[in-house]
Design a protein around this motif. Structure first.
Motif, PDB file in Angstrom:
ATOM      1  N   TYR A 120     -25.455  21.967 -17.654  1.00 48.06           N
ATOM      2  CA  TYR A 120     -24.998  21.176 -16.511  1.00 48.06           C
ATOM      3  C   TYR A 120     -24.734  22.001 -15.252  1.00 48.06           C
ATOM      4  O   TYR A 120     -24.391  21.459 -14.224  1.00 48.06           O
ATOM      5  CB  TYR A 120     -23.754  20.341 -16.870  1.00 48.06           C
ATOM      6  CG  TYR A 120     -22.659  21.125 -17.543  1.00 48.06           C
ATOM      7  CD1 TYR A 120     -21.780  21.885 -16.800  1.00 48.06           C
ATOM      8  CD2 TYR A 120     -22.513  21.100 -18.931  1.00 48.06           C
ATOM      9  CE1 TYR A 120     -20.792  22.617 -17.418  1.00 48.06           C
ATOM     10  CE2 TYR A 120     -21.516  21.838 -19.553  1.00 48.06           C
ATOM     11  CZ  TYR A 120     -20.665  22.589 -18.781  1.00 48.06           C
ATOM     12  OH  TYR A 120     -19.685  23.315 -19.389  1.00 48.06           O
ATOM     13  N   TYR A 169     -12.239  23.291 -24.568  1.00 49.48           N
ATOM     14  CA  TYR A 169     -12.777  22.805 -25.850  1.00 49.48           C
ATOM     15  C   TYR A 169     -11.842  23.206 -26.987  1.00 49.48           C
ATOM     16  O   TYR A 169     -11.533  22.417 -27.882  1.00 49.48           O
ATOM     17  CB  TYR A 169     -14.156  23.414 -26.123  1.00 49.48           C
ATOM     18  CG  TYR A 169     -15.313  22.865 -25.298  1.00 49.48           C
ATOM     19  CD1 TYR A 169     -15.400  21.516 -24.987  1.00 49.48           C
ATOM     20  CD2 TYR A 169     -16.337  23.701 -24.888  1.00 49.48           C
ATOM     21  CE1 TYR A 169     -16.471  21.029 -24.252  1.00 49.48           C
ATOM     22  CE2 TYR A 169     -17.415  23.221 -24.150  1.00 49.48           C
ATOM     23  CZ  TYR A 169     -17.478  21.885 -23.824  1.00 49.48           C
ATOM     24  OH  TYR A 169     -18.529  21.398 -23.113  1.00 49.48           O
ATOM     25  N   ARG A 177     -27.565  27.577 -11.772  1.00 47.45           N
ATOM     26  CA  ARG A 177     -27.136  28.929 -11.375  1.00 47.45           C
ATOM     27  C   ARG A 177     -28.282  29.727 -10.792  1.00 47.45           C
ATOM     28  O   ARG A 177     -29.429  29.452 -11.044  1.00 47.45           O
ATOM     29  CB  ARG A 177     -26.565  29.675 -12.588  1.00 47.45           C
ATOM     30  CG  ARG A 177     -25.261  29.060 -13.056  1.00 47.45           C
ATOM     31  CD  ARG A 177     -24.643  29.878 -14.171  1.00 47.45           C
ATOM     32  NE  ARG A 177     -23.508  29.181 -14.753  1.00 47.45           N
ATOM     33  CZ  ARG A 177     -22.282  29.206 -14.253  1.00 47.45           C
ATOM     34  NH1 ARG A 177     -22.021  29.889 -13.173  1.00 47.45           N
ATOM     35  NH2 ARG A 177     -21.316  28.546 -14.850  1.00 47.45           N
ATOM     36  N   ASN A 230     -23.470  20.424 -24.313  1.00 42.33           N
ATOM     37  CA  ASN A 230     -22.166  20.899 -23.864  1.00 42.33           C
ATOM     38  C   ASN A 230     -22.186  22.326 -23.323  1.00 42.33           C
ATOM     39  O   ASN A 230     -21.151  22.851 -22.911  1.00 42.33           O
ATOM     40  CB  ASN A 230     -21.142  20.790 -24.998  1.00 42.33           C
ATOM     41  CG  ASN A 230     -20.575  19.391 -25.100  1.00 42.33           C
ATOM     42  OD1 ASN A 230     -19.838  18.953 -24.232  1.00 42.33           O
ATOM     43  ND2 ASN A 230     -20.947  18.674 -26.153  1.00 42.33           N
ATOM     44  N   LEU A 231     -23.354  22.917 -23.331  1.00 40.20           N
ATOM     45  CA  LEU A 231     -23.443  24.283 -22.817  1.00 40.20           C
ATOM     46  C   LEU A 231     -23.368  24.309 -21.294  1.00 40.20           C
ATOM     47  O   LEU A 231     -23.871  23.409 -20.630  1.00 40.20           O
ATOM     48  CB  LEU A 231     -24.778  24.919 -23.245  1.00 40.20           C
ATOM     49  CG  LEU A 231     -24.890  25.374 -24.687  1.00 40.20           C
ATOM     50  CD1 LEU A 231     -26.326  25.808 -24.966  1.00 40.20           C
ATOM     51  CD2 LEU A 231     -23.927  26.516 -24.971  1.00 40.20           C
ATOM     52  N   ASP A 232     -22.763  25.341 -20.810  1.00 40.26           N
ATOM     53  CA  ASP A 232     -22.707  25.570 -19.365  1.00 40.26           C
ATOM     54  C   ASP A 232     -24.110  25.495 -18.754  1.00 40.26           C
ATOM     55  O   ASP A 232     -24.317  24.877 -17.715  1.00 40.26           O
ATOM     56  CB  ASP A 232     -22.077  26.940 -19.112  1.00 40.26           C
ATOM     57  CG  ASP A 232     -22.194  27.388 -17.677  1.00 40.26           C
ATOM     58  OD1 ASP A 232     -21.389  26.908 -16.857  1.00 40.26           O
ATOM     59  OD2 ASP A 232     -23.094  28.188 -17.375  1.00 40.26           O
ATOM     60  N   ALA A 233     -25.060  26.108 -19.434  1.00 39.29           N
ATOM     61  CA  ALA A 233     -26.432  26.171 -18.904  1.00 39.29           C
ATOM     62  C   ALA A 233     -27.033  24.781 -18.731  1.00 39.29           C
ATOM     63  O   ALA A 233     -27.940  24.590 -17.925  1.00 39.29           O
ATOM     64  CB  ALA A 233     -27.307  26.999 -19.840  1.00 39.29           C
ATOM     65  N   GLU A 274     -22.630  30.573 -25.587  1.00 39.90           N
ATOM     66  CA  GLU A 274     -22.019  30.873 -24.277  1.00 39.90           C
ATOM     67  C   GLU A 274     -21.795  32.369 -24.111  1.00 39.90           C
ATOM     68  O   GLU A 274     -21.879  32.894 -23.009  1.00 39.90           O
ATOM     69  CB  GLU A 274     -20.687  30.133 -24.098  1.00 39.90           C
ATOM     70  CG  GLU A 274     -20.798  28.630 -24.022  1.00 39.90           C
ATOM     71  CD  GLU A 274     -21.502  28.104 -22.771  1.00 39.90           C
ATOM     72  OE1 GLU A 274     -22.316  28.821 -22.161  1.00 39.90           O
ATOM     73  OE2 GLU A 274     -21.255  26.935 -22.427  1.00 39.90           O
ATOM     74  N   THR A 284     -24.242  20.124 -29.150  1.00 36.16           N
ATOM     75  CA  THR A 284     -23.883  21.512 -28.813  1.00 36.16           C
ATOM     76  C   THR A 284     -24.621  21.958 -27.554  1.00 36.16           C
ATOM     77  O   THR A 284     -24.024  22.491 -26.626  1.00 36.16           O
ATOM     78  CB  THR A 284     -24.247  22.449 -29.993  1.00 36.16           C
ATOM     79  OG1 THR A 284     -23.671  21.913 -31.184  1.00 36.16           O
ATOM     80  CG2 THR A 284     -23.723  23.849 -29.755  1.00 36.16           C
TER      81      THR A 284
END
Lengths: 469, 59
Positions: B56, A263, B59, B51-54, A244, B48
């Motif tokens: 779901y 989290y 952008r 769960n990344l922003d990318a 991230e 992992t």
């Protein structure tokens, strides 16, 4: 060396707790002091426990002694008393609006001599600690908007709730627990509660209240599945942070930080929550103080013990919801049941906080979203009646946290229908006063959204200094 | 991936526990082709990434 690496190394060098080395900075860890950095003035209260009586408790069977009404029982409520007040569609078209008198006796209690109904014997016992406001008033007449108004300062959904504003302004006192926790009494029906009542509105998502449930798994999906060891979860989160970080360098969206913060909070809660909700260390004396229901998870009494434990652990805003105060019919019996479920534990909470030295800086609030009508909704019989919604005046009490004990504020007329005189407290004034007690000037805690600054009190609200120590 | 592979290879019983979680049961074909440790390691990597922003956010 990048920032994260720097933090990691310097934390290791300084011997700081390992979790400090994760994440981007303290803000993500819930460690921040909040946007204010320091309070605007010296706070009287460090935290709030809000016992929310959802549905609109009737004032007539609880805190408003109106002996005149017995003489008017069954007669038409005088037109001039009702005046121009708005009525709901549920009773507003009734051919007759007969006065319904409370069958329950009142007598003065404590040194203050505040009159309390016989349905609240335990609350009567702590009356010298409470500030009873008789003249709360709201603009909303139905549950959804009225609850939203009480909790967010607006009848329309979308604004942050009180607890979210506190988290935004003041941060957190315990990095391992959410600063805003919500619990509701199990098995109560009635008007629904919406998550927006403890929502973050336009504030970052991690400012919303976290619901603790009465089950063995108090926070859903918090525990690791089988085969997922703590170390595996930790390394997964670390890698997630690293990835991230790469996208944050390009995107810089606070929503990503919010999610990472959640989290991390969830990770820390895996160990902090089981301890916080473990009541096995509580003594029998404590359970007997809070009453016979208090050993059963999910009762109001059990939640009150939980609230005290969370207060001890530095949770800033603890909100208990107890539904079922919506007595459109069967009011005498209905209110009696509601009182039985809540009276002893509400009073015990005050007693318990006091003897632990926590009442001085913990503000406890008891109240709902509006009051009820002096007239009967539906048929009035010798021993039964209903009451409709009544926002023009309703009772709410506060104790501890810089509020004067043993006092009443405001008076209502002989029919408990209109406030008398100047002593009135609007919902916005209530919010301004809460923030003041926590060291916040309500006019100076703002958040810019869609082109203008918002506050909990928006463009309203006056601190009520009459209630303060 | 290497980290997770080593981790589960050293603890095959933990890997078995993890691969037993969830609605989809592993079929024979999969378990014959891949060890539980390998599947567990991929599970962690997938978890992992998912769960990344990318994953779901558009952008």
């Amino acid at each position: 060396m990048n920032r994260k690496e720097f933090l990691k190394r310097s934390a290791a060098a300084a011997g700081i707790a390992p979790w400090l080395s994760y994440g981007f900075d303290g803000t993500q860890l819930g460690l921040a002091s909040g946007v204010l950095g320091a309070p605007h003035h010296r706070p009287k209260a460090r935290r709030i426990i809000y016992l929310y009586m959802a549905g609109g408790p009737s004032q007539f069977e609880t805190f408003s002694h109106k002996p005149e009404m017995a003489r008017w029982a069954g007669k038409e409520l005088p037109k001039e008393i009702l005046g121009e007040q708005r009525l709901t569609g549920m009773s507003g078209n009734q051919a007759s609006l007969p006065v319904a008198a409370s069958p329950y006796a009142f007598r003065p209690h404590g040194e203050s001599g505040i009159e309390i109904s016989e349905l609240l014997p335990h609350t009567a016992g702590i009356v010298d600690n409470i500030c009873l406001v008789n003249t709360m008033h709201s603009e909303a007449i139905n549950h959804g908007p009225a609850n939203t108004f009480m909790q967010t300062g607006s009848q329309i959904a979308g604004r942050p709730s009180i607890g979210a504003w506190l988290r935004y302004g003041l941060g957190s006192d315990n990095p391992n627990l959410p600063p805003f926790v919500v619990m509701r009494t199990k098995g109560k029906g009635g008007q629904p509660l919406f998550a927006r009542l403890w929502g973050n509105g336009f504030l970052p998502a991690e400012y919303q209240g976290v619901m603790f449930r009465p089950e063995s798994d108090p926070v859903l999906y918090l525990n690791n599945p089988g085969g997922m060891q703590d170390s595996a979860r930790r390394s997964m989160l670390d890698r997630l942070h690293e990835l991230e970080q790469l996208s944050q360098e390009k995107i810089f969206d606070p929503a990503i930080d919010s999610r990472l913060a959640q989290y991390e909070m969830a990770y820390r809660m895996q160990s902090s929550v089981p301890d916080a909700v473990d009541l096995t260390t509580e003594t029998d004396e404590v359970f007997s103080l809070y009453g016979p229901d208090s050993k059963e998870a999910g009762t109001f009494a059990n939640n009150c013990i939980m609230a005290r434990r969370l207060a001890e652990r530095g949770v800033k805003f603890i909100q208990l919801y107890h539904q079922g105060w919506d007595q459109h019919g069967n009011c005498p019996k209905g209110v009696k049941n509601q009182c039985q479920e809540t009276d002893q534990a509400s009073a015990a909470l005050i007693t318990d906080l006091k003897r632990r030295g926590l009442l001085d800086d913990t503000l406890v609030i008891w109240g709902g979203e509006f009051g009820r009508t002096a007239y009967s909704q539906g048929k009035l019989t010798a021993d039964n009646y209903g009451r409709d919604h009544h926002p023009a005046c309703f009772p709410l009490w506060m104790a501890g946290g810089g509020v004067r004990g043993g006092m009443t504020y405001g008076e209502t007329d002989a029919f408990g229908t209109n406030p008398l005189g100047e002593e009135k407290m609007h919902v916005h004034d209530f919010h301004a006063t809460l923030l003041h007690l926590l060291g916040i000037d309500h006019k100076r805690l703002t958040y810019k959204f869609q082109g203008r600054s918002f506050r909990l009190t928006d463009v309203h609200g006056h601190v009520n200094h009459d209630l303060l120590v | 991936m290497t980290e997770q592979r080593d981790y589960f290879a050293a603890q095959p019983e933990i890997a078995k526990e993890l691969t037993a979680v969830g609605k989809t049961k592993l079929d024979k074909q999969t378990t014959e082709a891949h060890s539980h440790s390998e599947i567990a390691a991929w599970t962690m990597v997938a978890s992992t990434v998912l769960n990344l922003d990318a994953y779901y956010m558009v952008r």
